[in-house]
Scaffold this active site. Sequence first.
Site, short mmCIF file in Angstrom:
data_model
loop_
_atom_site.label_atom_id
_atom_site.label_comp_id
_atom_site.label_asym_id
_atom_site.label_seq_id
_atom_site.Cartn_x
_atom_site.Cartn_y
_atom_site.Cartn_z
N SER A 73 -9.75 -0.70 7.06
CA SER A 73 -9.23 -0.53 5.70
C SER A 73 -8.57 -1.74 5.07
CB SER A 73 -8.26 0.65 5.65
OG SER A 73 -9.01 1.83 5.53
N SER A 82 -9.72 1.62 2.88
CA SER A 82 -8.89 2.40 2.01
C SER A 82 -7.80 1.61 1.29
CB SER A 82 -8.22 3.53 2.82
OG SER A 82 -7.34 2.98 3.78
N LYS A 96 0.85 -1.20 0.00
CA LYS A 96 0.00 0.00 0.00
C LYS A 96 0.88 1.25 0.00
CE LYS A 96 -3.91 1.96 2.61
NZ LYS A 96 -4.85 1.76 3.73
N1 GLN Z 1 -13.08 3.97 6.52
C1 GLN Z 1 -12.41 4.37 7.72
C2 GLN Z 1 -12.03 5.83 7.62
O1 GLN Z 1 -12.30 6.41 6.64
C3 GLN Z 1 -11.24 3.50 7.99
C4 GLN Z 1 -10.02 3.86 7.24
C5 GLN Z 1 -8.84 3.03 7.58
O2 GLN Z 1 -8.96 1.96 8.20
N2 GLN Z 1 -7.68 3.51 7.19
O3 GLN Z 1 -11.50 6.41 8.52
#
Ligand code: GLN
Length: 484
Positions: free
Chosen positions: A178, A154, A79
């Site tokens: 994410s 994400s 990532k």
């Molecule tokens: N969807 C969550 C957020 O927007 C989690 C994101 C993540 O785990 N990096 O904060």
Amino acid sequence: MKLHLLPAHSLLALLGRGEVSAEEVVSSFLHRVEEVEGDLNAFITLFSQDSLTQAREVDKLRAKGERVGRLAGVPIAIKDNICVQGKRMTCGSRMLSNFVPPYDATVVRRLKEEGAIIIGKTNMDEFAMGSSNENSFFGPVKNPFDSQRVSGGSSGGSAAAVSAGEAPMALGSDTGGSVRLPASFCGVVGLKPTYGLVSRFGLVAFASSLDQIGVLTRDVEDCALLLEVIAGYDPQDSTSIDQHLPDLVLEMKKGIKGLRVGLPEEYFSPEVDPQVKEAVLRAVNQLTLEGVEVERVNLPHTTSAIATYYIIADAEASSNLARYDGARYGYRAQGTRVLLDMYSRTRNEGFGDEVKRRIMLGTYVLSSGYYDAYYLQAQKARTLIRKDFEEAFCRCDLLVTPTSPTPAFKLGEKMDDPLLMYLSDSFTVPANLAGLPSLSIPCGMTREGLPIGMQIIGPPLGESQILGLASIYEQVASKGRDGL
Ligand code: GLN
């Protein structure tokens, strides 16, 4: 043989027996990338030449009979918020679109030491803020099962890359789901380890009390293998746990008879898509036939989890992201004359809408007069959420839930309604708030052909039990599919 469809442990077996070369393995994944990347947009940067060169080096070492690492010749996607020395790292943002880190993250160093070949950096929501991968400066990642739908976020690029056979394994980060959410939308296995089990050194901070690096793989055995390589104490991360990790691949094969699994009522509420609920309950039923004991449990503070998470995560993000001011590194607005103007224009031009929203919300909940009402209150709620889990784990060994209330939704469907988007994380954020390990495993498909994910949550350092249950389920499910 379609090498790009094999999990890493099968590739390693072929490589070990000399039936394929690392160069062939890497080439086959690079071909696959060429084939599907135009539709998916899973990668931000690809290291084609470098990975072929490294593969040839692994082949040379093997030919000489020299010791090679545990992942020698296996391609892996990383990532784009995890540092790889000398390679651009963007975090999916214009702000870092020209940033080249001068060092390797600890996880990357460990992967390199074991001979893994980093084939590229994957697309992601900007600074890991999002649930659909539509918040990337480099465009959305499409779902490999339906290009009209989101990959989940994400770590959408990592999930889509593994799902589509662009890489057999990938690293993601999980602050509120994410790794698990995109894993469930793309039909792969995703694990967020116990907070502190994997070093965060070299991971760009979003919300430091919640962030964990996690793994995305085609099957459970690969998940255990990759976790073993990256986990372990690191003096460069002050939250790193100093404890010996058992041999996960061995431990997970121990069997699950008598294992007590809790089904939290709050995760099977009427808002959950009926097809998702049905698939997870069917999977649980199959597990009872394998000797698992199931009981209903309650986690009453689950309903506060989204509000709690979005206050704490945004508060921490607003502070972590203060460093992007154009003075030290990354993007800088052109033509400014005064320092304050440079700061504000840089941040205005460098960050996208969602990141700005988080910074504003986070700054607000930390400001004097509101701190007690929001931030402090959220910390109290976090304690209650953690206590719910502690009580549940007195009665059962693991918890099983849907990973997400719905399967992958349509591109654009939730972009105008941030709250609706945030609700996608309802079932994943509690494990982050409590620091618990949690895995998503595919457990069937909807009638429309979209993958459904089942989540297994464990007590702190319960990774081997989680992997054990997941591995049994994987075997049962594959028997069902083969009609045996
Ligand atoms: N969807 C969550 C957020 O927007 C989690 C994101 C993540 O785990 N990096 O904060």
